[in-house]
Design an enzyme around this catalytic site. Structure first.
Site, PDB file in Angstrom:
ATOM      1  N   GLY A  86       0.815  -1.213   0.000  1.00 29.29           N
ATOM      2  CA  GLY A  86       0.000   0.000   0.000  1.00 29.29           C
ATOM      3  C   GLY A  86       0.843   1.255   0.000  1.00 29.29           C
ATOM      4  O   GLY A  86       0.423   2.300   0.503  1.00 29.29           O
ATOM      5  N   GLY A 112      -1.834   7.284   1.139  1.00 33.48           N
ATOM      6  CA  GLY A 112      -2.059   7.317   2.578  1.00 33.48           C
ATOM      7  C   GLY A 112      -0.793   7.198   3.393  1.00 33.48           C
ATOM      8  O   GLY A 112       0.281   7.685   3.017  1.00 33.48           O
ATOM      9  N   ILE A 113      -0.910   6.542   4.531  1.00 33.99           N
ATOM     10  CA  ILE A 113       0.234   6.376   5.421  1.00 33.99           C
ATOM     11  C   ILE A 113       1.350   5.599   4.727  1.00 33.99           C
ATOM     12  O   ILE A 113       2.536   5.915   4.878  1.00 33.99           O
ATOM     13  CB  ILE A 113      -0.207   5.667   6.715  1.00 33.99           C
ATOM     14  N   TYR A 151     -13.759  -4.033  10.507  1.00 31.19           N
ATOM     15  CA  TYR A 151     -12.425  -3.480  10.230  1.00 31.19           C
ATOM     16  C   TYR A 151     -11.542  -3.568  11.472  1.00 31.19           C
ATOM     17  O   TYR A 151     -10.387  -4.005  11.401  1.00 31.19           O
ATOM     18  CB  TYR A 151     -12.549  -2.027   9.782  1.00 31.19           C
ATOM     19  N   SER A 157      -3.903  -0.926  14.091  1.00 36.87           N
ATOM     20  CA  SER A 157      -4.579   0.359  14.252  1.00 36.87           C
ATOM     21  C   SER A 157      -4.909   0.576  15.720  1.00 36.87           C
ATOM     22  O   SER A 157      -4.939  -0.371  16.515  1.00 36.87           O
ATOM     23  CB  SER A 157      -5.865   0.415  13.414  1.00 36.87           C
TER      24      SER A 157
END
Length: 316
Positions: free
Chosen positions: A27, A31-32, A181, A156
């Site tokens: 990824g 984003g991050i 999630y 997270s």
């Protein structure tokens, strides 16, 4: 003396050199994950962006090169929701060793209905956990070939307090996107800790380290024009949230420290300093559900059955 007090001073703005190292960031195109890749690129390492979208990966690499002249970057197509494709993605790296993989990619659905992958797995659990579990297994020979390599798993803040249901890992009952999630991210956290225990048990030199980014908002994230532009209005609206939250550039720092800091040890959890939501990366205690070895072992067994591979079996 606390573990944090014992850790040497770390400056996220002056990262140690890592010339010659190979780092894979899942990824890494947005984003991050983008900011993890950008920061690691500044160390002189070769950074490989694992992404499904070739166009977005090219835009991310263009952005990084504009900020890090001479950056060594590559892209490998990686679809973590498709278990049958992950082995070929690992082979496509064409490396003789891998110094670290940052398991950052993730899917967060906002609305029902429940969605499944082509393998019949719930999409968020499959992408966030099962895909990274399988990827780690296929990468182990490359990681074993590098001295002191690392598997960095990004969970997270929500995942720390979720309640994973071992009897319904695929959330076939009472599906709601956000709790599903959070459970998928807790599965990632448990995987990271269990992987380190299993690697230690077989005498492997690869470390498994866990991190989470805290609370990260787009409105607090600096623009990267080829990737994403933050408007003035978004910036102003996000300022009050900056008291407790942070942008994705800062949120990337626990993962980057987990990759680079020589004082980091396997089985550790790194997150933001202020309430676990913002600030410099620091060590956090592994407690509660995250310290439950029986739950982690049961999740591991289920993950092996669902993916058909075992990242902790060795030898490689």
């Amino acid at each position: 003396m606390s573990s944090e007090a014992q850790a040497p001073t770390w400056d996220s703005h002056r990262l140690p050199r890592a010339d010659g190292a190979n780092f894979l960031v899942t990824g890494g195109n947005a984003g991050i994950g983008y900011f993890v890749a950008e920061q690691l690129a500044g160390t002189g390492a070769t950074v490989i962006l694992g992404s499904r979208d070739t166009t977005k990966a090219a835009a991310a690499m263009s952005s990084i090169r504009s900020r890090v002249p001479g950056a060594h970057l590559r892209h490998v197509r990686l679809d973590l929701s498709d278990l049958s494709s992950i082995e070929s993605s690992a082979h496509a790296l064409e490396l003789d060793r891998l110094d670290a993989v940052v398991g950052n990619a993730g899917v967060l659905l906002d609305q029902p209905p429940r969605r499944e992958t082509k393998d019949g797995h719930e999409l968020m659990f499959a992408t966030n956990h099962l895909g990274h579990f399988a990827l780690a297994a296929w990468l182990m020979p490359l990681l074993a070939a590098a001295p002191a390599s690392r598997v960095i798993t990004t969970g997270s803040f929500l995942g720390k307090s979720a309640e994973l249901d071992l009897a319904d890992l695929q959330t076939t009952r009472e599906y709601q996107p956000k709790p599903t999630y959070a459970r998928s991210k807790q599965a990632q956290l448990l995987f990271g800790f269990e992987l380190d225990r299993r690697l230690r048990a077989i005498g492997a030199t690869t470390l498994s380290v866990v991190n989470h980014p805290g609370g990260a908002l787009d409105s607090l994230t600096p623009s990267r024009p080829a990737v994403r532009v933050r408007t003035a209005g978004q910036r102003l609206r996000g300022l009050p949230a900056g008291i407790l939250l942070q942008g994705k550039e800062t949120a990337a720092r626990p993962a980057v420290r987990a990759v680079l800091d020589p004082s980091v040890r396997g089985g550790q959890l790194w997150g933001p300093r202020v309430l676990g939501l913002r600030g410099k990366p620091r060590l956090e205690p592994v407690q509660g559900r995250l310290a439950d070895e029986a739950v982690a072992a049961a999740l591991w067994a289920a993950s092996v059955e669902l993916t058909g591979v075992d990242p902790g079996s060795g030898p490689w």
